[in-house]
Design a protein around this motif. Structure first.
Motif, mmCIF file in Angstrom:
data_model
loop_
_atom_site.group_PDB
_atom_site.id
_atom_site.type_symbol
_atom_site.label_atom_id
_atom_site.label_comp_id
_atom_site.label_asym_id
_atom_site.label_seq_id
_atom_site.Cartn_x
_atom_site.Cartn_y
_atom_site.Cartn_z
ATOM 1 N N THR A 103 0.852 -1.190 0.000
ATOM 2 C CA THR A 103 0.000 0.000 0.000
ATOM 3 C C THR A 103 0.886 1.238 0.000
ATOM 4 N N VAL A 104 0.578 2.172 -0.896
ATOM 5 C CA VAL A 104 1.385 3.386 -1.044
ATOM 6 C C VAL A 104 0.535 4.602 -0.714
ATOM 7 N N SER A 105 1.070 5.451 0.165
ATOM 8 C CA SER A 105 0.410 6.708 0.504
ATOM 9 C C SER A 105 1.470 7.797 0.534
ATOM 10 N N GLY A 106 1.593 8.543 -0.570
ATOM 11 C CA GLY A 106 2.679 9.513 -0.671
ATOM 12 C C GLY A 106 4.011 8.785 -0.680
ATOM 13 N N ARG A 107 4.902 9.161 0.243
ATOM 14 C CA ARG A 107 6.194 8.485 0.357
ATOM 15 C C ARG A 107 6.146 7.292 1.308
ATOM 16 N N ALA A 108 5.034 7.136 2.036
ATOM 17 C CA ALA A 108 4.911 6.040 3.005
ATOM 18 C C ALA A 108 4.428 4.773 2.304
ATOM 19 N N ILE A 109 5.121 3.674 2.549
ATOM 20 C CA ILE A 109 4.786 2.396 1.915
ATOM 21 C C ILE A 109 4.641 1.339 3.002
ATOM 22 N N ALA A 110 3.521 0.629 2.981
ATOM 23 C CA ALA A 110 3.266 -0.447 3.939
ATOM 24 C C ALA A 110 3.229 -1.776 3.204
ATOM 25 N N ILE A 111 3.847 -2.778 3.807
ATOM 26 C CA ILE A 111 3.878 -4.134 3.241
ATOM 27 C C ILE A 111 3.150 -5.049 4.208
ATOM 28 N N GLU A 112 2.053 -5.615 3.764
ATOM 29 C CA GLU A 112 1.215 -6.436 4.638
ATOM 30 C C GLU A 112 1.868 -7.771 4.969
ATOM 31 N N ASP A 113 2.552 -8.375 3.982
ATOM 32 C CA ASP A 113 3.141 -9.700 4.187
ATOM 33 C C ASP A 113 4.462 -9.763 3.418
ATOM 34 N N VAL A 114 5.564 -9.736 4.170
ATOM 35 C CA VAL A 114 6.900 -9.742 3.546
ATOM 36 C C VAL A 114 7.120 -11.011 2.739
ATOM 37 N N ASP A 115 6.692 -12.162 3.262
ATOM 38 C CA ASP A 115 6.894 -13.417 2.541
ATOM 39 C C ASP A 115 6.141 -13.430 1.221
ATOM 40 N N LEU A 116 4.943 -12.859 1.207
ATOM 41 C CA LEU A 116 4.172 -12.793 -0.034
ATOM 42 C C LEU A 116 4.885 -11.922 -1.063
ATOM 43 N N LEU A 117 5.469 -10.830 -0.599
ATOM 44 C CA LEU A 117 6.201 -9.950 -1.516
ATOM 45 C C LEU A 117 7.446 -10.642 -2.043
ATOM 46 N N ARG A 118 8.105 -11.436 -1.213
ATOM 47 C CA ARG A 118 9.286 -12.171 -1.674
ATOM 48 C C ARG A 118 8.946 -13.117 -2.824
ATOM 49 N N GLN A 119 7.750 -13.635 -2.835
ATOM 50 C CA GLN A 119 7.332 -14.551 -3.915
ATOM 51 C C GLN A 119 7.308 -13.834 -5.252
ATOM 52 N N VAL A 120 7.088 -12.522 -5.224
ATOM 53 C CA VAL A 120 7.105 -11.750 -6.469
ATOM 54 C C VAL A 120 8.482 -11.799 -7.102
#
Length: 226
Positions: free
Chosen positions: A209-226
């Protein structure tokens, strides 16, 4: 550019930790730093132009600097330098002119080293040449990694790699705040601004999720799969 000033104690300490000086002993490091002054640049100021005769090399203390080449009205980014990174030091060992242009992207403070003075140190303190060669080797490895990612990864994968290597984890979640505008991140990743926007949109399904310069990652492992 705003005038040259003597390096402060804090700036000298930061330079001592930079790759170009970290392997040197105190006397060698002091000799190298004696060839430098602190200089300040405003956003969009040019440090130097491609093919210009080289008098200085630099180490970034704060802000960001863009290295690029241009031809026929078109420009190609080579690197976005961050604090602690040096550029142009290879000219101490070989070459007479810059083979790219450099531009401050934000308010930037740099240590500016006089190439002629540093060259004069090498016979008496040859380990300085070794430290410069080590810095150049690291530049080469980083360039090869960047080239491989550009050729092997999709735009969302490049963005995911950046997020994973710069985020602060809290369990399975993570977050980060970009230290610069998204347009500069696009340059750093070799993407057009619209390609970066599409990449962030594609990563929403992976919990980004991106809000301006702030970025939140809900699940690091899920992002690693990318």
């Amino acid at each position: 550019m705003i005038g040259a000033l003597k390096l402060s104690s804090a700036q000298q300490a930061m330079l001592g930790r930079a790759l170009i000086a970290s392997s040197l002993d105190r006397h060698e490091r002091d000799a190298l730093l004696s060839c430098a002054v602190a200089v300040r640049y405003e956003p969009q100021d040019m440090l130097f132009y491609e093919h210009e005769k080289a008098r200085y090399f630099y180490c970034l203390l704060s802000g960001y600097v863009r290295l690029f080449r241009g031809s026929d009205g078109r420009e190609a980014d080579i690197s976005i330098c961050e604090p602690g990174e040096s550029f142009g030091e290879g000219l101490v060992l070989a070459g007479d002119g810059y083979n790219y242009s450099a531009q401050a992207m934000e308010h930037a403070i740099l240590a500016r080293f006089d190439i002629a003075q540093v060259k004069g140190l090498l016979r008496e303190k040859p380990r300085i040449a070794g430290a410069i060669a080590c810095s150049l080797s690291q530049h080469l490895l980083s360039t090869m990694d960047c080239l491989a990612r550009d050729r092997m990864q999709t735009s969302p994968q490049r963005v995911a790699h950046y997020l994973l290597t710069h985020c602060t984890s809290e369990g399975t979640r993570a977050s980060l705040r970009l230290p610069f505008q998204k347009s500069l991140l696009a340059r750093k990743l070799g993407l057009a601004p619209e390609a970066l926007s599409r990449a962030f949109s594609a990563l929403r399904t992976s919990g980004v999720t991106v809000s301006g310069r702030a970025i939140a990652i809900e699940d690091v492992d899920l992002l690693r799969q990318v």
